[in-house]
Motif scaffolding. Structure first.
Motif, PDB file in Angstrom:
ATOM      1  N   HIS A 127      35.951  -1.983 -93.903  1.00 41.35           N
ATOM      2  CA  HIS A 127      34.832  -2.750 -93.358  1.00 41.35           C
ATOM      3  C   HIS A 127      35.229  -4.213 -93.175  1.00 41.35           C
ATOM      4  N   LYS A 128      35.967  -4.729 -94.120  1.00 40.70           N
ATOM      5  CA  LYS A 128      36.407  -6.127 -94.050  1.00 40.70           C
ATOM      6  C   LYS A 128      37.330  -6.346 -92.848  1.00 40.70           C
ATOM      7  N   SER A 129      38.142  -5.353 -92.519  1.00 35.37           N
ATOM      8  CA  SER A 129      39.024  -5.449 -91.349  1.00 35.37           C
ATOM      9  C   SER A 129      38.213  -5.520 -90.057  1.00 35.37           C
ATOM     10  N   VAL A 130      37.127  -4.790 -90.018  1.00 40.27           N
ATOM     11  CA  VAL A 130      36.244  -4.840 -88.844  1.00 40.27           C
ATOM     12  C   VAL A 130      35.653  -6.236 -88.716  1.00 40.27           C
ATOM     13  N   GLN A 131      35.237  -6.808 -89.838  1.00 37.84           N
ATOM     14  CA  GLN A 131      34.687  -8.168 -89.820  1.00 37.84           C
ATOM     15  C   GLN A 131      35.729  -9.157 -89.297  1.00 37.84           C
ATOM     16  N   GLN A 132      36.967  -9.015 -89.744  1.00 36.23           N
ATOM     17  CA  GLN A 132      38.037  -9.902 -89.292  1.00 36.23           C
ATOM     18  C   GLN A 132      38.308  -9.713 -87.799  1.00 36.23           C
ATOM     19  N   LYS A 133      38.295  -8.468 -87.337  1.00 40.90           N
ATOM     20  CA  LYS A 133      38.497  -8.202 -85.907  1.00 40.90           C
ATOM     21  C   LYS A 133      37.402  -8.856 -85.072  1.00 40.90           C
ATOM     22  N   LYS A 134      36.177  -8.769 -85.559  1.00 44.73           N
ATOM     23  CA  LYS A 134      35.066  -9.398 -84.849  1.00 44.73           C
ATOM     24  C   LYS A 134      35.271 -10.905 -84.775  1.00 44.73           C
ATOM     25  N   HIS A 135      35.720 -11.496 -85.877  1.00 43.88           N
ATOM     26  CA  HIS A 135      35.947 -12.942 -85.913  1.00 43.88           C
ATOM     27  C   HIS A 135      37.044 -13.334 -84.913  1.00 43.88           C
ATOM     28  N   ARG A 136      38.146 -12.585 -84.902  1.00 42.60           N
ATOM     29  CA  ARG A 136      39.239 -12.872 -83.959  1.00 42.60           C
ATOM     30  C   ARG A 136      38.778 -12.674 -82.507  1.00 42.60           C
ATOM     31  N   LEU A 137      37.955 -11.675 -82.314  1.00 40.93           N
ATOM     32  CA  LEU A 137      37.433 -11.398 -80.975  1.00 40.93           C
ATOM     33  C   LEU A 137      36.535 -12.538 -80.492  1.00 40.93           C
ATOM     34  N   ARG A 138      35.729 -13.076 -81.382  1.00 39.72           N
ATOM     35  CA  ARG A 138      34.889 -14.219 -81.038  1.00 39.72           C
ATOM     36  C   ARG A 138      35.748 -15.381 -80.546  1.00 39.72           C
ATOM     37  N   LYS A 139      36.852 -15.636 -81.242  1.00 41.49           N
ATOM     38  CA  LYS A 139      37.742 -16.730 -80.848  1.00 41.49           C
ATOM     39  C   LYS A 139      38.356 -16.456 -79.480  1.00 41.49           C
ATOM     40  N   LYS A 140      38.823 -15.221 -79.272  1.00 44.24           N
ATOM     41  CA  LYS A 140      39.478 -14.887 -78.006  1.00 44.24           C
ATOM     42  C   LYS A 140      38.524 -14.943 -76.822  1.00 44.24           C
ATOM     43  N   LEU A 141      37.254 -14.613 -77.061  1.00 43.74           N
ATOM     44  CA  LEU A 141      36.272 -14.576 -75.976  1.00 43.74           C
ATOM     45  C   LEU A 141      35.406 -15.834 -75.925  1.00 43.74           C
ATOM     46  N   ASN A 142      35.664 -16.776 -76.832  1.00 47.75           N
ATOM     47  CA  ASN A 142      34.895 -18.031 -76.905  1.00 47.75           C
ATOM     48  C   ASN A 142      33.397 -17.777 -77.096  1.00 47.75           C
ATOM     49  N   VAL A 143      33.091 -16.879 -78.001  1.00 49.75           N
ATOM     50  CA  VAL A 143      31.698 -16.567 -78.320  1.00 49.75           C
ATOM     51  C   VAL A 143      31.302 -17.410 -79.528  1.00 49.75           C
ATOM     52  N   PRO A 144      30.237 -18.205 -79.425  1.00 46.79           N
ATOM     53  CA  PRO A 144      29.809 -19.000 -80.576  1.00 46.79           C
ATOM     54  C   PRO A 144      29.425 -18.121 -81.763  1.00 46.79           C
ATOM     55  N   SER A 145      29.632 -18.640 -82.962  1.00 48.29           N
ATOM     56  CA  SER A 145      29.373 -17.846 -84.162  1.00 48.29           C
ATOM     57  C   SER A 145      27.889 -17.556 -84.367  1.00 48.29           C
ATOM     58  N   ASP A 146      27.022 -18.357 -83.749  1.00 50.09           N
ATOM     59  CA  ASP A 146      25.582 -18.114 -83.917  1.00 50.09           C
ATOM     60  C   ASP A 146      25.054 -17.073 -82.924  1.00 50.09           C
ATOM     61  N   GLN A 147      25.878 -16.620 -81.987  1.00 58.62           N
ATOM     62  CA  GLN A 147      25.448 -15.598 -81.028  1.00 58.62           C
ATOM     63  C   GLN A 147      25.954 -14.232 -81.467  1.00 58.62           C
ATOM     64  N   GLU A 148      25.071 -13.244 -81.411  1.00 62.34           N
ATOM     65  CA  GLU A 148      25.430 -11.871 -81.764  1.00 62.34           C
ATOM     66  C   GLU A 148      26.369 -11.294 -80.702  1.00 62.34           C
ATOM     67  N   LEU A 149      27.379 -10.556 -81.155  1.00 63.47           N
ATOM     68  CA  LEU A 149      28.291  -9.926 -80.204  1.00 63.47           C
ATOM     69  C   LEU A 149      27.582  -8.865 -79.365  1.00 63.47           C
ATOM     70  N   PHE A 150      26.621  -8.158 -79.984  1.00 62.04           N
ATOM     71  CA  PHE A 150      25.843  -7.154 -79.244  1.00 62.04           C
ATOM     72  C   PHE A 150      25.193  -7.799 -78.011  1.00 62.04           C
ATOM     73  N   ILE A 151      24.557  -8.939 -78.240  1.00 63.95           N
ATOM     74  CA  ILE A 151      23.854  -9.641 -77.166  1.00 63.95           C
ATOM     75  C   ILE A 151      24.839 -10.167 -76.129  1.00 63.95           C
ATOM     76  N   PHE A 152      25.958 -10.714 -76.596  1.00 65.64           N
ATOM     77  CA  PHE A 152      26.968 -11.223 -75.680  1.00 65.64           C
ATOM     78  C   PHE A 152      27.464 -10.120 -74.751  1.00 65.64           C
ATOM     79  N   PHE A 153      27.748  -8.947 -75.307  1.00 67.74           N
ATOM     80  CA  PHE A 153      28.254  -7.848 -74.492  1.00 67.74           C
ATOM     81  C   PHE A 153      27.179  -7.275 -73.582  1.00 67.74           C
ATOM     82  N   ASP A 154      25.934  -7.289 -74.021  1.00 64.85           N
ATOM     83  CA  ASP A 154      24.851  -6.804 -73.164  1.00 64.85           C
ATOM     84  C   ASP A 154      24.616  -7.716 -71.971  1.00 64.85           C
ATOM     85  N   THR A 155      24.884  -9.021 -72.135  1.00 65.44           N
ATOM     86  CA  THR A 155      24.661  -9.945 -71.032  1.00 65.44           C
ATOM     87  C   THR A 155      25.837 -10.022 -70.072  1.00 65.44           C
ATOM     88  N   LEU A 156      26.962  -9.375 -70.428  1.00 64.38           N
ATOM     89  CA  LEU A 156      28.112  -9.384 -69.507  1.00 64.38           C
ATOM     90  C   LEU A 156      27.790  -8.610 -68.252  1.00 64.38           C
TER      91      LEU A 156
END
Length: 156
Positions: A127-156
């Motif tokens: 589970h911790k590895s998934v959390q780390q992957k999400k964090h790295r993905l946020r950096k690569k995609l320039n997603v702010p930490s206060d925005q949910e990834l679910f929402i970011f991907f839905d708005t793409l």
């Protein structure tokens, strides 16, 4: 004089009868045309409803198929996902062209609203590895930490 008035009233009665008949025939013709048009519209509406239900069931079947492929950690998951959501991966690659297939599959799982726990379970990682992957993905995609990834991907 009386006969003239009788003839006039008889002519007037004939005209009224003629005009009444014409109005009645026109009304009947308009009613028939409107009835046929309404019936055709109802048929079209029923056809559209049945097509919509058919498409909805296909979408649900496709979604269920994607979920089962993800749960099995099947290698065809990403390919099938790209068939169903053809614009998703190219938009991600526009943001960062260096994303790999495993990262795209990870993004696809997030798009399908999988929780971190579910992703960890299906991909056989911690589970911790998934959390780390999400964090790295946020950096690569320039997603702010206060925005949910679910929402970011839905708005793409």
């Amino acid at each position: 004089m009386l006969t003239d008035k009788d003839e006039e009233s008889s002519g007037l009665e004939k005209k009224l009868y003629l005009y009444g008949s014409i109005i009645t025939l026109l009304s009947a013709a308009i009613f028939i045309l409107l009835y046929r048009r309404n019936r055709a519209l109802r048929r079209r509406k029923n056809i559209f409803k049945s097509e919509a239900l058919s498409l909805k069931s296909k979408i649900n079947d496709s979604f269920d198929e994607l979920v089962s492929l993800a749960k099995k950690n099947d290698s065809t998951f990403l390919t099938r996902f790209q068939e169903i959501y053809p614009d998703f991966c190219p938009k991600l690659l526009d943001i960062n062209p260096k994303l790999g297939a495993s990262e795209l599959a990870f993004c696809a799982m997030i798009k399908l609203n999988f929780t971190s726990k579910e992703i960890a379970e299906y991909t056989f990682i911690q589970h911790k590895s998934v959390q780390q992957k999400k964090h790295r993905l946020r950096k690569k995609l320039n997603v702010p930490s206060d925005q949910e990834l679910f929402i970011f991907f839905d708005t793409l």
